[in-house]
Design an enzyme around this catalytic site. Structure first.
Site, PDB file in Angstrom:
ATOM      1  N   THR A  94       0.833  -1.146   0.113  1.00  0.00           N
ATOM      2  CA  THR A  94      -0.010  -0.007   0.033  1.00  0.00           C
ATOM      3  C   THR A  94       1.044   1.324   0.075  1.00  0.00           C
ATOM      4  O   THR A  94       1.515   1.323   1.053  1.00  0.00           O
ATOM      5  CB  THR A  94      -0.704   0.091   1.165  1.00  0.00           C
ATOM      6  OG1 THR A  94      -1.456  -1.192   1.278  1.00  0.00           O
ATOM      7  CG2 THR A  94      -1.812   1.255   1.050  1.00  0.00           C
ATOM      8  N   LYS A 169      -7.568   1.761  -2.983  1.00  0.00           N
ATOM      9  CA  LYS A 169      -7.224   1.101  -1.564  1.00  0.00           C
ATOM     10  C   LYS A 169      -7.530   2.319  -0.644  1.00  0.00           C
ATOM     11  O   LYS A 169      -7.940   2.205   0.447  1.00  0.00           O
ATOM     12  CB  LYS A 169      -5.585   0.723  -1.549  1.00  0.00           C
ATOM     13  CG  LYS A 169      -5.292   0.371  -0.182  1.00  0.00           C
ATOM     14  CD  LYS A 169      -5.751  -0.781   0.422  1.00  0.00           C
ATOM     15  CE  LYS A 169      -5.013  -1.095   1.803  1.00  0.00           C
ATOM     16  NZ  LYS A 169      -5.385  -2.400   2.284  1.00  0.00           N
ATOM     17  N   LYS A 237      -0.112   4.784   8.359  1.00  0.00           N
ATOM     18  CA  LYS A 237       0.486   5.123   7.012  1.00  0.00           C
ATOM     19  C   LYS A 237      -0.438   5.069   5.903  1.00  0.00           C
ATOM     20  O   LYS A 237      -0.264   6.254   5.009  1.00  0.00           O
ATOM     21  CB  LYS A 237       1.314   3.962   6.903  1.00  0.00           C
ATOM     22  CG  LYS A 237       2.525   4.018   5.580  1.00  0.00           C
ATOM     23  CD  LYS A 237       1.839   3.141   4.594  1.00  0.00           C
ATOM     24  CE  LYS A 237       1.744   1.564   4.891  1.00  0.00           C
ATOM     25  NZ  LYS A 237       1.278   0.950   3.735  1.00  0.00           N
TER      26      LYS A 237
HETATM   27  N1  LIG Z   1      -0.786  -6.999   7.440  1.00  0.00           N
HETATM   28  C1  LIG Z   1      -2.004  -6.880   6.867  1.00  0.00           C
HETATM   29  O1  LIG Z   1      -2.995  -7.157   7.363  1.00  0.00           O
HETATM   30  C2  LIG Z   1      -2.384  -5.945   5.466  1.00  0.00           C
HETATM   31  C3  LIG Z   1      -3.395  -5.772   5.155  1.00  0.00           C
HETATM   32  C4  LIG Z   1      -3.456  -5.113   3.579  1.00  0.00           C
HETATM   33  C5  LIG Z   1      -2.355  -4.664   3.178  1.00  0.00           C
HETATM   34  N2  LIG Z   1      -1.101  -4.502   4.110  1.00  0.00           N
HETATM   35  C6  LIG Z   1      -0.139  -3.843   3.322  1.00  0.00           C
HETATM   36  O2  LIG Z   1       0.928  -4.836   2.790  1.00  0.00           O
HETATM   37  C7  LIG Z   1       2.156  -4.250   2.867  1.00  0.00           C
HETATM   38  C8  LIG Z   1       3.041  -5.285   3.675  1.00  0.00           C
HETATM   39  O3  LIG Z   1       2.493  -5.567   4.952  1.00  0.00           O
HETATM   40  P1  LIG Z   1       2.991  -6.593   5.824  1.00  0.00           P
HETATM   41  O4  LIG Z   1       2.130  -6.702   6.839  1.00  0.00           O
HETATM   42  O5  LIG Z   1       3.519  -7.770   5.131  1.00  0.00           O
HETATM   43  O6  LIG Z   1       4.122  -5.935   6.391  1.00  0.00           O
HETATM   44  P2  LIG Z   1       5.562  -6.333   7.184  1.00  0.00           P
HETATM   45  O7  LIG Z   1       5.212  -7.880   7.713  1.00  0.00           O
HETATM   46  O8  LIG Z   1       5.960  -5.380   8.129  1.00  0.00           O
HETATM   47  O9  LIG Z   1       6.564  -6.672   5.948  1.00  0.00           O
HETATM   48  C9  LIG Z   1       7.198  -5.674   5.382  1.00  0.00           C
HETATM   49  C10 LIG Z   1       8.127  -6.193   4.548  1.00  0.00           C
HETATM   50  O10 LIG Z   1       8.816  -5.058   3.827  1.00  0.00           O
HETATM   51  C11 LIG Z   1      10.121  -5.280   3.874  1.00  0.00           C
HETATM   52  N3  LIG Z   1      10.760  -3.970   3.982  1.00  0.00           N
HETATM   53  C12 LIG Z   1      10.579  -2.902   4.481  1.00  0.00           C
HETATM   54  N4  LIG Z   1      11.243  -1.850   4.400  1.00  0.00           N
HETATM   55  C13 LIG Z   1      12.230  -2.198   3.675  1.00  0.00           C
HETATM   56  C14 LIG Z   1      13.346  -1.875   3.006  1.00  0.00           C
HETATM   57  N5  LIG Z   1      13.545  -0.369   3.127  1.00  0.00           N
HETATM   58  N6  LIG Z   1      14.121  -2.405   2.004  1.00  0.00           N
HETATM   59  C15 LIG Z   1      13.660  -3.690   2.031  1.00  0.00           C
HETATM   60  N7  LIG Z   1      12.762  -4.454   2.471  1.00  0.00           N
HETATM   61  C16 LIG Z   1      11.987  -3.591   3.301  1.00  0.00           C
HETATM   62  C17 LIG Z   1      10.355  -6.021   5.116  1.00  0.00           C
HETATM   63  O11 LIG Z   1      11.574  -6.614   5.287  1.00  0.00           O
HETATM   64  P3  LIG Z   1      12.387  -6.995   6.791  1.00  0.00           P
HETATM   65  O12 LIG Z   1      11.824  -8.514   7.048  1.00  0.00           O
HETATM   66  O13 LIG Z   1      13.577  -7.130   6.594  1.00  0.00           O
HETATM   67  O14 LIG Z   1      11.836  -6.113   7.801  1.00  0.00           O
HETATM   68  C18 LIG Z   1       9.274  -6.958   5.173  1.00  0.00           C
HETATM   69  O15 LIG Z   1       9.595  -8.152   4.188  1.00  0.00           O
HETATM   70  C19 LIG Z   1       2.018  -2.708   3.668  1.00  0.00           C
HETATM   71  O16 LIG Z   1       2.081  -1.817   2.672  1.00  0.00           O
HETATM   72  C20 LIG Z   1       0.840  -2.873   4.296  1.00  0.00           C
HETATM   73  O17 LIG Z   1       0.251  -1.711   4.541  1.00  0.00           O
HETATM   74  C21 LIG Z   1      -0.896  -5.179   5.075  1.00  0.00           C
END
Ligand SMILES: NC(=O)c1ccc[n+]([C@@H]2O[C@H](COP(=O)([O-])OP(=O)(O)OC[C@H]3O[C@@H](n4cnc5c(N)ncnc54)[C@H](OP(=O)(O)O)[C@@H]3O)[C@@H](O)[C@H]2O)c1
Length: 287
Positions: A94, A169, A237
């Site tokens: 997102t 979104k 965010k």
């Molecule tokens: N979780 C939910 O329920 C949900 C639902 C809908 C949408 N989303 C959206 O989907 C996206 C991912 O969510 P998530 O829950 O999977 O987040 P998350 O668990 O925090 O995972 C984030 C991922 O991005 C990587 N990352 C972050 N900053 C980085 C950087 N500067 N360079 C390289 N890798 C980086 C992290 O790597 P590391 O492992 O090294 O930290 C991790 O693999 C977000 O935009 C969120 O808003 C999430």
């Protein structure tokens, strides 16, 4: 079956990449924190690449699922040398519509394609492979990517041009912000009025006030349990991105802006990682 790369094995990406592998696609994964990629490799059939460019090299589809705009920019910069003619980059983060349009142009310059494809459905949707995916980009690229996304998505919709998926979104998050605050106030009122919340919900579920949040969150809201679901930090965010887009397009979002500040209160209460339904915690605190 397609040659794919998946960059970002967080809460969502880990399972999404897993579904690609289970569907029989060739998958090369990369994650900044190597331990997550190593764990993924233990559970799934696929390769772990040493960097984004290696993962993307020769892939037909490159999927990203990262945190915020700067993260997507960093990883895209790193994979850019591997962009080739016909490659389709699908970003499930997102992020902002402005960034999507920029990356769309950078892909186009190399004969590649970019689809902004934010997701909805939470971790459960990622685990079950039933995400809702809102897309922006060219029709031909979407048509090629849709059957591959079907490994982890139940509904993929091309909303419009590049950036349209991210804007859709935002619509989703605007609606959720208002619904959750309304539900929090309703449940808070029920408690103050001395009503049995379970009976009230039984009576009104299925009526005009029905919502996914009401069905799935009323009980934990009443009980004050928030250690699950979609984190307040992520919601803030998303609302920042949404409010910035509204400043650009002139939309008036008074309720969304107010609820964003309520989420700031929840963060200050220590609820940065609580589920978005924790809006009720500020009402019970103030009561
Ligand atoms: N979780 C939910 O329920 C949900 C639902 C809908 C949408 N989303 C959206 O989907 C996206 C991912 O969510 P998530 O829950 O999977 O987040 P998350 O668990 O925090 O995972 C984030 C991922 O991005 C990587 N990352 C972050 N900053 C980085 C950087 N500067 N360079 C390289 N890798 C980086 C992290 O790597 P590391 O492992 O090294 O930290 C991790 O693999 C977000 O935009 C969120 O808003 C999430």
């Amino acid at each position: 079956m397609a040659r794919t790369a998946f960059l970002g094995l967080g809460v969502m990406g880990f399972h999404m990449a897993g579904h690609l592998a289970r569907a029989g696609h060739q998958v090369s994964v990369w994650n900044r924190t190597g331990a997550k990629a190593a764990k993924w490799k233990k559970d799934h059939k696929g390769e772990v690449a040493k960097d984004p460019a290696t993962a993307a090299f020769g892939a037909e589809f490159v999927f990203l699922c990262l945190g915020d705009d700067p993260d997507v920019r960093t990883v895209f910069d790193a994979l850019e040398p591997s962009l080739g003619a016909g490659m389709i980059v699908v970003d499930h983060t997102t992020a902002s519509a402005g960034l999507s349009r920029e990356l769309h142009e950078r892909c186009k310059a190399k004969g590649a394609h970019f689809i902004d494809a934010p997701i909805s459905g939470g971790e459960a949707g990622a685990i079950n492979g039933k995400l809702t995916i809102m897309c922006g980009g060219e029709e031909s690229a979407f048509a090629a990517a849709e059957p591959v996304m079907a490994a982890f998505g139940k509904k993929m919709t091309l909303i419009g041009e590049s950036g349209a998926g991210q804007l859709a979104k935002s619509v989703n998050q605007i609606c959720i912000a208002g619904i959750v605050q309304g539900l929090a106030e309703g449940l808070h009122f029920a408690e103050k009025a001395g009503l049995d919340a379970a009976k009230v919900i039984e009576a009104i579920t299925g009526g005009a006030a029905q919502s996914w949040q009401m069905e799935n969150r009323w009980k934990t809201m009443v009980e004050g349990h928030f250690e699950h679901g979609f984190a307040v930090d992520w919601m803030r965010k998303d609302l920042r991105i949404t409010l910035e887009a509204a400043r650009e397009n002139g939309a008036s979002l008074p309720l969304t802006a107010t609820v964003d500040q309520y989420y700031a209160d929840v963060q200050a209460m220590g609820g940065a990682r609580w589920d978005t339904s924790s809006l009720i915690a500020r009402l019970t605190r103030d009561a």
